[in-house]
Enzyme design. Structure first.
Site, PDB file in Angstrom:
ATOM      1  NE  ARG A  35      -4.439  -1.294   1.730  1.00  0.00           N
ATOM      2  CZ  ARG A  35      -5.376  -1.680   2.593  1.00  0.00           C
ATOM      3  NH1 ARG A  35      -5.136  -1.620   3.890  1.00  0.00           N
ATOM      4  NH2 ARG A  35      -6.530  -2.107   2.168  1.00  0.00           N
ATOM      5  CE  LYS A 196     -11.240  -5.874   6.919  1.00  0.00           C
ATOM      6  NZ  LYS A 196     -10.830  -5.081   5.757  1.00  0.00           N
ATOM      7  N   GLY A 348      -6.083  -5.418   1.657  1.00  0.00           N
ATOM      8  CA  GLY A 348      -4.743  -5.363   2.257  1.00  0.00           C
ATOM      9  C   GLY A 348      -4.131  -6.735   2.424  1.00  0.00           C
ATOM     10  N   GLY A 371     -12.739  -3.541   1.210  1.00  0.00           N
ATOM     11  CA  GLY A 371     -14.133  -3.080   1.277  1.00  0.00           C
ATOM     12  C   GLY A 371     -14.446  -2.069   0.183  1.00  0.00           C
TER      13      GLY A 371
END
Ligand code: ADP
Ligand code: MG
Length: 399
Positions: A35, A196, A348, A371
């Site tokens: 990132r 998640k 990520g 997301g």
């Protein structure tokens, strides 16, 4: 495309640059800096054009309180190594230390604020906090695609107070993901895993309107297996969401969308186990947890990916951080690298998995957003993107 930093004269100006340096950490070490890497084109371009670059990011989920382990000094230090220039970690998000640091900056200097999410006003999109963030800055640049699906003070609030621009990464993400939204070539296969579960379950509802096949693995799959009547032992699961899972399976069926779930899994009594054992999904022992998809499932998923023309993957198939539970993720990553389809991998941890396996050069687009990429794919407008004016086609007039 959004208004780009190419259209503005940045020399000498104080740029508030929102990045997504929310990198995976283990034992206070960065385990994957993809990132950070992804925003280097924006940071270097601004610094090379003599802007004063004031960086801000969130890191982890500190939930509004200062957390020693999640201070941004660690990402500032890594960035400094990568760009070969000093990056001052100010140690404060807003306030006198920040004001002093900004006042002392020379053109081309790069500084970084403390973790935005140490302050509860960030996620609350508090207008006073946005004003404090904007203070002393001339322009706002948003490169944090990974945070674009949330209306926070540093993504949406600041964009209302300062002239807002998209960083290079932000525009690159938008154009790559648009290829998946505007007429993707069929068969379009989405592969969803990770941890998640609640966050992603709602997204799946919209996703089945767009894809031809949906592959579900990782922690995500456990809720579906439970819903289908399988015992999942001590696995990560959201028992309160089994109704939603069943509804989704029905909706997919009535739309003719193929849903693939694991039929075999790798289980162990704890994450610390040296190795797991493969069992059928109907035979998960009560005292064990599912930590990976099994080899049969991985091979079947890989076959579907091989026949796709468009592939989107978010979320590892298992706890790939432990070598005993990495095989499923590795098999899927290889399948995504090998397929002739247009491929996008987002998130990520998903990015970390692909990078560790050395497969990133063989993926068409690596999205820094998990997301965010999922919501983009649903066809939703992301607040962080909406807050930036559109690019205009006229020849640029540099203000
Ligand atoms: P991304 O960051 O790519 O969006 P997530 O954050 O949703 O993905 O999920 C990544 C995490 O999911 C990894 O840390 C991985 O260990 C975990 N995970 C995957 N499968 C399982 C499982 N069966 N049980 C527990 N955790 C899992
Ligand atoms: Mg993650």
């Amino acid at each position: 495309m959004k208004r780009s930093i190419d259209t503005v004269n940045v020399g000498g100006r104080r740029m508030f640059l929102r990045v997504d340096f929310n990198v995976p950490l283990e034992d206070h070490q960065i385990t994957d800096d993809s990132r950070i890497q992804a925003s280097l084109p924006t940071i270097l371009d601004l610094a090379n054009r003599d802007a004063r670059v004031i960086l801000a990011t969130h890191l982890g989920r500190p939930k509004g309180t200062a957390t020693v382990d999640l201070r941004t000094g660690i990402v500032a230090a890594r960035l400094s190594e990568m760009i070969g220039r000093p990056v001052l970690a100010i140690g404060q998000i807003v306030g006198p230390l920040v004001d002093d640091a900004i006042a002392a900056m020379q053109p081309g200097d790069v500084v970084m604020r403390e973790n935005l999410r140490f302050d509860p006003r960030e996620e609350a999109n508090d207008p006073d906090f946005s004003r404090a963030l904007a203070q002393g800055c001339d322009l706002f640049v948003n490169d944090a695609f990974g945070a674009a699906h949330r209306a926070h003070a540093s993504t949406v609030g600041v964009a209302r107070l300062l002239p807002a621009y998209a960083g290079r990464l932000m525009n690159k993400e938008i154009s790559a993901l648009n290829q998946l939204v505007d007429a993707p070539e069929a068969p379009f296969v989405a592969v969803i895993g990770g941890a998640k579960v609640s966050d992603k379950l709602t997204v799946l509802d919209r996703l089945i309107e767009r894809v031809d096949a949906l592959i579900i693995g990782g922690g995500m799959a456990n809720t579906f297996l439970l819903a289908m009547g399988h015992a999942v032992g001590s696995s990560l699961v959201e028992a309160s969401r089994t109704e939603d899972a069943l509804r989704l399976l029905q909706a997919a069926e009535s739309r003719g969308v193929l849903v693939e779930l694991p039929t075999d899994v790798t289980v162990a009594s704890s994450l610390g186990a040296r190795s797991g054992q493969t069992v059928d999904v109907s035979g998960v022992p009560a005292d064990q947890a599912i930590y990976d998809i099994g080899p049969r499932s991985a091979a079947r998923f890989a076959g579907t990916i091989a026949n796709a023309r468009t592939v989107f993957w978010n979320g590892p198939m298992g706890v790939f951080e432990r070598s005993a539970f990495a095989a499923g993720t590795r098999r899927i990553a290889e399948a995504v690298a090998d397929t002739a389809a247009f491929t996008v991998v987002g998130g990520g941890d998903s990015l970390a998995a692909v990078t560790q396996l050395g497969l990133s050069p063989r993926i068409d687009h690596l999205s820094t957003g998990g997301g965010a990429s999922l919501e983009f794919l649903e066809g939703r407008l992301l607040p962080g993107i909406e807050a930036i004016p559109d690019a205009v086609n006229e020849p640029s007039t540099i203000p």
